[in-house]
Design a protein around this motif. Structure first.
Motif, PDB file in Angstrom:
ATOM      1  N   LEU A  66       0.975  -1.082  -0.178  1.00 22.08           N
ATOM      2  CA  LEU A  66      -0.068  -0.015  -0.025  1.00 22.08           C
ATOM      3  C   LEU A  66       0.880   1.233  -0.075  1.00 22.08           C
ATOM      4  O   LEU A  66       2.290   1.272   0.503  1.00 22.08           O
ATOM      5  N   TRP A  67       0.239   2.304  -0.598  1.00 25.21           N
ATOM      6  CA  TRP A  67       0.731   3.525  -0.702  1.00 25.21           C
ATOM      7  C   TRP A  67       0.363   4.518   0.758  1.00 25.21           C
ATOM      8  O   TRP A  67      -0.841   4.519   0.675  1.00 25.21           O
ATOM      9  N   MET A  68       1.242   5.160   1.209  1.00 20.95           N
ATOM     10  CA  MET A  68       0.885   6.362   2.156  1.00 20.95           C
ATOM     11  C   MET A  68       1.035   7.615   1.911  1.00 20.95           C
ATOM     12  O   MET A  68       2.302   8.180   1.712  1.00 20.95           O
ATOM     13  N   PRO A  69       0.212   8.280   1.309  1.00 20.48           N
ATOM     14  CA  PRO A  69       0.440   9.526   1.192  1.00 20.48           C
ATOM     15  C   PRO A  69       0.447  10.696   2.299  1.00 20.48           C
ATOM     16  O   PRO A  69       0.169  10.402   3.223  1.00 20.48           O
ATOM     17  N   HIS A  70       1.624  11.407   1.930  1.00 19.39           N
ATOM     18  CA  HIS A  70       2.015  12.531   3.058  1.00 19.39           C
ATOM     19  C   HIS A  70       2.459  11.866   4.274  1.00 19.39           C
ATOM     20  O   HIS A  70       1.955  12.092   5.220  1.00 19.39           O
ATOM     21  N   PHE A  71       3.704  10.999   3.995  1.00 15.54           N
ATOM     22  CA  PHE A  71       3.816  10.164   4.959  1.00 15.54           C
ATOM     23  C   PHE A  71       5.049  11.018   5.970  1.00 15.54           C
ATOM     24  O   PHE A  71       6.044  11.703   5.439  1.00 15.54           O
ATOM     25  N   MET A  72       4.817  10.923   7.052  1.00 18.14           N
ATOM     26  CA  MET A  72       5.828  11.856   8.229  1.00 18.14           C
ATOM     27  C   MET A  72       6.162  10.390   9.296  1.00 18.14           C
ATOM     28  O   MET A  72       5.517  10.170   9.900  1.00 18.14           O
TER      29      MET A  72
ATOM     30  N   HIS B  83       0.119   9.525   8.290  1.00 20.90           N
ATOM     31  CA  HIS B  83      -0.115   9.796   7.073  1.00 20.90           C
ATOM     32  C   HIS B  83      -1.537   9.736   6.678  1.00 20.90           C
ATOM     33  O   HIS B  83      -2.455   9.640   7.589  1.00 20.90           O
ATOM     34  N   GLY B  84      -1.978  10.148   5.523  1.00 21.25           N
ATOM     35  CA  GLY B  84      -3.436  10.236   4.785  1.00 21.25           C
ATOM     36  C   GLY B  84      -3.951   8.722   4.774  1.00 21.25           C
ATOM     37  O   GLY B  84      -3.124   7.733   4.737  1.00 21.25           O
ATOM     38  N   LEU B  85      -4.869   8.645   4.374  1.00 26.33           N
ATOM     39  CA  LEU B  85      -5.724   7.413   4.038  1.00 26.33           C
ATOM     40  C   LEU B  85      -4.841   6.628   3.058  1.00 26.33           C
ATOM     41  O   LEU B  85      -4.493   7.214   2.023  1.00 26.33           O
TER      42      LEU B  85
END
Length: 533
Positions: free
Chosen positions: A464-470, A484-486
């Motif tokens: 899976l991809w994790m948008p805006h990951f910190m 991160h976002g959904l």
């Protein structure tokens, strides 16, 4: 010396003979009256001869007397040296007397307005030349002006001469400089003093000193008079202080003391701010006055600073200490330049005794410290060899904050409430519903930090991809949990959109897409993330 007297012969003219008076008109014989020669004439001749004899006798007597005076080198009657009548003394006697009176027995009194000192003339470089002075006395009536001097002696009964006095200025200088050290009152320089934590300024005071050069000049003008009178005025002059007033420096000190010297510290674990100030009395003791440069500055003493920091450490409790970025010397230098500095509060490693109910995972959750870090701090420790009674080292919570802390921003997450709050400058900025890790892959509570940003991170384990990951902490080395976002599956399916507010993730904190993007660009690396149970 002989005096020559010349005499002229005395000439006696006889009386003039008068011719007889005969009358040619009368033949009558007249009785002639012949005047006898004067009887006084023989006596006049005898008187002249007596005067001549007397004069010759006087001349011979004077000559004999002069011969006696010259042979015995006797001083003429009426000759006075200053106030000493030395008539009829020999030159040798006179020299002895001069030496005795003005070299041996005379004292010189040195006088100023308040003191007087008695010294011998020789100590001051004043020596009466007895032989030269006696020679001058002897020459009265014998020199080129002998006749005039003898007339003066006969008319006034005395001739006064002054002693010959020699002056050694270097000898005088030695004595006067030694005396100066005794009688001079040095000028009092203006002073700055510190008493009971207060600086004050005392003005300078004018002193007085012996002017050696001018005093010597007075002696040189007439050394004979000094010896004869036995008195020398000591020339005293004011001694001005180099610095008469330090009011300007006192004003500079006041400005230094008006500044607030302090240390601020931030505890990112507890989100507490601390501020400690240096006491006025201690600051006053650090003031350094550079009199030569006319400047003042602060010179904090390293030992004083160390004691201060130790005291402030104690106020934090036994488990915390102040972490100075530049050490004690750096703090002292900051204050010296008029700057204040900030520090961080560091939490010490702690010791924990394993209870019978403990597991390594439960200890991990209890302290908010990833398991692998506890294992690293306790070499050889594994989940399987943990035993009750073992004493474990729990690393400092600060190891989870490897980056410089951003003090004015903070992210707070509650696992129990599934909620997030963001703060900036102590004020609430935003709040969001979140989802944390499910029970078999829980999100750890603890104090963490934004350590990395990835615009769209990929988790291969779950595809899976994790948008805006910190990334905020490593659950295991190189395995970063974050915010991160959904997430989005490779198939294009968006996960957990309808499950926000429920623990559903694999350990990360999930926001909706908009909140995730906003948080990503607001929270730079270094922002503290506080996750509460």
């Amino acid at each position: 010396m002989q005096t020559n007297f010349s005499t002229q012969p005395i000439k006696i003219r006889p009386p003039s003979a008068q011719p007889a008076d005969f009358s040619t008109h009368s033949m009558k014989t007249r009785s002639l009256s012949v005047q006898p020669a004067s009887r006084a004439k023989p006596r006049e001749r005898r008187s002249g001869r007596a005067t001549l004899i007397l004069s010759l006798m006087i001349i011979l007597s004077v000559a004999a007397l002069l011969i006696v005076f010259n042979v015995n080198r006797i001083i003429m009657p009426g000759v006075v040296i200053y106030d000493r009548d030395i008539s009829m003394q020999t030159q040798t006697q006179t020299a002895t007397q001069i030496d005795q009176v003005w070299n041996q027995n005379t004292k010189i009194i040195l006088v100023n307005d308040t003191q007087q000192f008695t010294v011998k003339p020789a100590d001051l470089g004043l020596v009466t030349d007895a032989d030269a002075t006696a020679q001058l006395a002897y020459e009265i009536g014998r020199g080129a002006d002998a006749i005039q001097e003898l007339r003066t002696l006969i008319q006034t009964k005395s001739i006064v001469i002054l002693p010959v006095v020699n002056f050694d200025s270097e000898q005088a200088r030695q004595l006067l400089e030694a005396l100066s050290a005794t009688i001079s009152v040095p000028a009092q320089e203006a002073q700055l003093s510190l008493q009971n934590g207060e600086w004050s300024a005392q003005p300078g005071e004018v002193g007085i000193t012996l002017n050696v050069d001018e005093t010597i000049a007075v002696i040189e003008t007439n050394p004979t008079l000094i010896v004869m009178t036995g008195h020398i005025p000591l020339i005293m002059i004011p001694a001005q202080p180099n610095i008469a007033d330090y009011s300007t420096l006192l004003a500079d000190i006041t400005l230094l003391l008006e500044q607030d010297y302090k240390l601020t510290a931030y505890d990112p674990i507890t989100d507490e701010h601390f501020e400690w100030s240096v006491s006025d009395e201690l600051i006053a003791s650090w003031v350094y006055v550079d009199y030569a440069a006319g400047e003042v500055h602060l010179e904090p003493k390293s030992n004083d600073v160390l004691i201060l920091v130790d005291e402030w450490d104690i106020s934090l409790g036994s488990q915390r200490e102040i972490n100075l970025p530049a050490g004690i010397n750096g703090l002292a230098q900051a204050w010296q330049t008029g700057q204040n500095t900030s520090a961080s509060v560091f939490h010490k490693a702690t010791q924990y005794v394993v209870d019978t109910s403990d597991s390594l995972w439960s200890i991990t959750l209890k302290f908010g410290m990833p398991m692998w870090r506890i294992m690293d701090a306790n070499p050889g420790l594994t989940a399987s060899n943990l035993e009750a009674g073992m004493e474990l080292t729990i690393p400092s919570k600060n190891v989870l904050l490897p980056l410089p802390v951003i003090e004015n921003k903070r992210i707070v997450i509650s696992i129990s409430e599934q909620h997030m709050w963001t703060y900036e400058n102590g004020q609430l900025r935003s709040e969001h519903v979140v989802s944390t890790g499910m029970s078999n892959s829980p999100t750890m509570s603890g104090i963490f930090q934004v350590q990395s940003h990835e615009l769209n991170a990929y988790a291969s384990r779950w595809d899976l991809w994790m948008p805006h990951f910190m990334g905020i902490y490593e659950a295991w080395p190189s395995f970063m949990n974050g915010i991160h976002g959904l997430p989005l599956l490779s198939s294009g399916k968006r996960l957990w959109a309808s499950n926000l507010g429920t623990p559903i993730s694999y350990g990360c904190i999930i926001l909706d897409l908009e909140a995730g993007e906003s948080l990503y660009f607001w929270a730079e690396d270094g922002v503290v993330v506080e996750i509460k149970p």
